[in-house]
Write a protein that holds these residues in place. Structure first.
Motif, mmCIF file in Angstrom:
data_model
loop_
_atom_site.group_PDB
_atom_site.id
_atom_site.type_symbol
_atom_site.label_atom_id
_atom_site.label_comp_id
_atom_site.label_asym_id
_atom_site.label_seq_id
_atom_site.Cartn_x
_atom_site.Cartn_y
_atom_site.Cartn_z
ATOM 1 N N MET A 195 5.731 -36.031 -28.007
ATOM 2 C CA MET A 195 6.063 -37.317 -27.385
ATOM 3 C C MET A 195 5.466 -38.439 -28.223
ATOM 4 O O MET A 195 4.250 -38.509 -28.380
ATOM 5 N N PRO A 196 6.283 -39.297 -28.805
ATOM 6 C CA PRO A 196 5.755 -40.381 -29.659
ATOM 7 C C PRO A 196 5.179 -41.522 -28.817
ATOM 8 O O PRO A 196 5.818 -42.031 -27.905
ATOM 9 N N TYR A 197 3.949 -41.921 -29.135
ATOM 10 C CA TYR A 197 3.294 -43.026 -28.441
ATOM 11 C C TYR A 197 3.262 -44.257 -29.344
ATOM 12 O O TYR A 197 2.845 -44.178 -30.498
ATOM 13 N N SER A 198 3.668 -45.375 -28.803
ATOM 14 C CA SER A 198 3.597 -46.631 -29.550
ATOM 15 C C SER A 198 2.719 -47.654 -28.835
ATOM 16 O O SER A 198 2.513 -48.757 -29.339
ATOM 17 N N PHE A 199 2.185 -47.277 -27.663
ATOM 18 C CA PHE A 199 1.397 -48.200 -26.853
ATOM 19 C C PHE A 199 0.265 -47.411 -26.212
ATOM 20 O O PHE A 199 0.508 -46.391 -25.544
ATOM 21 N N ALA A 200 -0.971 -47.847 -26.422
ATOM 22 C CA ALA A 200 -2.141 -47.154 -25.871
ATOM 23 C C ALA A 200 -2.923 -48.098 -24.974
ATOM 24 O O ALA A 200 -3.318 -49.186 -25.400
ATOM 25 N N ILE A 201 -3.140 -47.682 -23.738
ATOM 26 C CA ILE A 201 -3.906 -48.456 -22.765
ATOM 27 C C ILE A 201 -5.286 -47.818 -22.626
ATOM 28 O O ILE A 201 -5.399 -46.627 -22.342
ATOM 29 N N PHE A 202 -6.314 -48.597 -22.825
ATOM 30 C CA PHE A 202 -7.680 -48.083 -22.756
ATOM 31 C C PHE A 202 -8.427 -48.609 -21.535
ATOM 32 O O PHE A 202 -8.278 -49.766 -21.142
ATOM 33 N N ASP A 203 -9.262 -47.748 -20.985
ATOM 34 C CA ASP A 203 -10.310 -48.128 -20.064
ATOM 35 C C ASP A 203 -11.491 -48.623 -20.919
ATOM 36 O O ASP A 203 -11.533 -48.358 -22.127
ATOM 37 N N LEU A 204 -12.431 -49.328 -20.315
ATOM 38 C CA LEU A 204 -13.560 -49.849 -21.080
ATOM 39 C C LEU A 204 -14.837 -49.042 -20.842
ATOM 40 O O LEU A 204 -15.300 -48.324 -21.730
ATOM 41 N N ASP A 205 -15.396 -49.137 -19.648
ATOM 42 C CA ASP A 205 -16.686 -48.495 -19.376
ATOM 43 C C ASP A 205 -16.565 -46.980 -19.383
ATOM 44 O O ASP A 205 -15.741 -46.404 -18.677
ATOM 45 N N GLY A 206 -17.396 -46.349 -20.194
ATOM 46 C CA GLY A 206 -17.385 -44.900 -20.300
ATOM 47 C C GLY A 206 -16.368 -44.360 -21.281
ATOM 48 O O GLY A 206 -16.429 -43.193 -21.656
ATOM 49 N N THR A 207 -15.441 -45.211 -21.707
ATOM 50 C CA THR A 207 -14.415 -44.800 -22.674
ATOM 51 C C THR A 207 -14.680 -45.445 -24.027
ATOM 52 O O THR A 207 -14.796 -44.755 -25.047
ATOM 53 N N LEU A 208 -14.792 -46.764 -24.027
ATOM 54 C CA LEU A 208 -15.109 -47.505 -25.249
ATOM 55 C C LEU A 208 -16.558 -47.998 -25.259
ATOM 56 O O LEU A 208 -17.184 -48.057 -26.318
ATOM 57 N N ALA A 209 -17.069 -48.362 -24.089
ATOM 58 C CA ALA A 209 -18.426 -48.915 -23.965
ATOM 59 C C ALA A 209 -19.354 -47.908 -23.282
ATOM 60 O O ALA A 209 -19.003 -47.310 -22.261
ATOM 61 N N ASP A 210 -20.531 -47.751 -23.843
ATOM 62 C CA ASP A 210 -21.499 -46.772 -23.343
ATOM 63 C C ASP A 210 -22.326 -47.399 -22.220
ATOM 64 O O ASP A 210 -23.514 -47.698 -22.379
ATOM 65 N N SER A 211 -21.710 -47.558 -21.064
ATOM 66 C CA SER A 211 -22.353 -48.275 -19.958
ATOM 67 C C SER A 211 -22.958 -47.363 -18.903
ATOM 68 O O SER A 211 -23.587 -47.854 -17.949
ATOM 69 N N PHE A 212 -22.809 -46.047 -19.027
ATOM 70 C CA PHE A 212 -23.329 -45.143 -17.994
ATOM 71 C C PHE A 212 -24.855 -45.248 -17.841
ATOM 72 O O PHE A 212 -25.358 -45.278 -16.710
ATOM 73 N N PRO A 213 -25.638 -45.322 -18.936
ATOM 74 C CA PRO A 213 -27.092 -45.483 -18.763
ATOM 75 C C PRO A 213 -27.436 -46.757 -17.991
ATOM 76 O O PRO A 213 -28.326 -46.739 -17.133
ATOM 77 N N TRP A 214 -26.730 -47.850 -18.272
ATOM 78 C CA TRP A 214 -26.951 -49.093 -17.532
ATOM 79 C C TRP A 214 -26.608 -48.895 -16.059
ATOM 80 O O TRP A 214 -27.348 -49.328 -15.169
ATOM 81 N N PHE A 215 -25.484 -48.230 -15.794
ATOM 82 C CA PHE A 215 -25.053 -47.979 -14.420
ATOM 83 C C PHE A 215 -26.132 -47.226 -13.639
ATOM 84 O O PHE A 215 -26.442 -47.582 -12.497
ATOM 85 N N LEU A 216 -26.710 -46.209 -14.258
ATOM 86 C CA LEU A 216 -27.736 -45.424 -13.577
ATOM 87 C C LEU A 216 -28.983 -46.258 -13.288
ATOM 88 O O LEU A 216 -29.666 -46.029 -12.287
ATOM 89 N N ARG A 217 -29.268 -47.227 -14.153
ATOM 90 C CA ARG A 217 -30.439 -48.084 -13.935
ATOM 91 C C ARG A 217 -30.242 -49.042 -12.761
ATOM 92 O O ARG A 217 -31.205 -49.390 -12.085
ATOM 93 N N VAL A 218 -28.997 -49.487 -12.516
ATOM 94 C CA VAL A 218 -28.782 -50.534 -11.508
ATOM 95 C C VAL A 218 -28.211 -50.022 -10.188
ATOM 96 O O VAL A 218 -28.239 -50.749 -9.197
ATOM 97 N N ILE A 219 -27.703 -48.790 -10.149
ATOM 98 C CA ILE A 219 -26.943 -48.348 -8.980
ATOM 99 C C ILE A 219 -27.756 -48.406 -7.688
ATOM 100 O O ILE A 219 -27.258 -48.803 -6.632
ATOM 101 N N ASN A 220 -29.032 -48.050 -7.739
ATOM 102 C CA ASN A 220 -29.796 -48.039 -6.493
ATOM 103 C C ASN A 220 -30.165 -49.442 -6.017
ATOM 104 O O ASN A 220 -30.281 -49.679 -4.810
ATOM 105 N N ASP A 221 -30.314 -50.386 -6.931
ATOM 106 C CA ASP A 221 -30.502 -51.778 -6.511
ATOM 107 C C ASP A 221 -29.241 -52.288 -5.818
ATOM 108 O O ASP A 221 -29.317 -53.010 -4.814
#
Length: 213
Positions: A1-27
């Protein structure tokens, strides 16, 4: 299947935000009155769907918009702490140079997203930001319609169960990355069209298919 258009998520896909998420989730939990996340809860939550996570943490659905707004403010304040995963910019440039249009669909604000992406932000021709937790399918349909591309040539790439579910609901292909919020096993269980273990695999797969057209 040829793809000519790619849709990206940001957090956890392109940006390494999980460590930040773990720091703030309980607050955030204390502020909005839902269950705190103990260290021993984390792996189980990584195997759960978004709805299951909300149920386990006892998050009322009516509070989600306020929680999302607060999270976006916190992310803006912590922008310097959240970096892109290694190889993101190279991967995105390779896609763009091979004629693949790029879109970003994220629950974060466009301003936060552009700041995180830095120079790579200019590679994206479409942004649809501040998506609700369960609103991604509509966002996917909207960016595909705006781009004027055949849905059969579109792939959405993310790191959570809901990204796969939203892509299928929108009638487009789905790719899942193994380095984000959800556990790889939880993603594989849904049999995405492509499972990516390393960043460079994204360009290899999408560009190889694109060049075969």
């Amino acid at each position: 299947m040829p793809y000519s258009f790619a849709i990206f998520d940001l957090d956890g896909t392109l940006a390494d935000s999980f460590p930040w998420f773990l720091r703030v989730i309980n607050d955030v939990a204390d502020r909005f009155g839902f269950r705190r996340v103990a260290d021993e809860d984390i792996e189980g939550l990584r195997h759960a769907s978004s709805r299951e996570i909300l149920t386990r943490l006892e998050v009322p659905l009516w509070k989600l918009p306020a929680i999302a707004r607060h999270a976006r403010r916190l992310k803006a304040e912590a922008a310097a702490e959240i970096s892109l995963f290694a190889g993101v910019e190279t991967m995105l440039r390779t896609l763009a140079e091979n004629g693949v249009q790029l879109a970003l669909v994220t629950s974060d604000s466009e301003a936060n997203a552009r700041e995180k992406l830095g120079e790579a932000a200019a590679l994206f021709s479409h942004y649809d930001c501040s998506a609700s937790l369960f609103g991604k399918a509509a966002k996917f349909r909207r960016v595909v319609r705006r781009a004027g591309v055949d849905p059969g040539r579109v792939i959405a790439i993310g790191d959570e169960v809901r990204d796969i579910e939203a892509a299928r609901a929108a009638g487009i292909a789905c790719g899942a990355v193994s380095w984000g919020y959800a556990a790889p096993a939880a993603l594989r269980a849904l049999a995405p069209d492509h499972m990516f273990a390393q960043m460079e695999e994204i360009a290899e797969v999408v560009c190889r298919i694109q060049q075969s057209v």
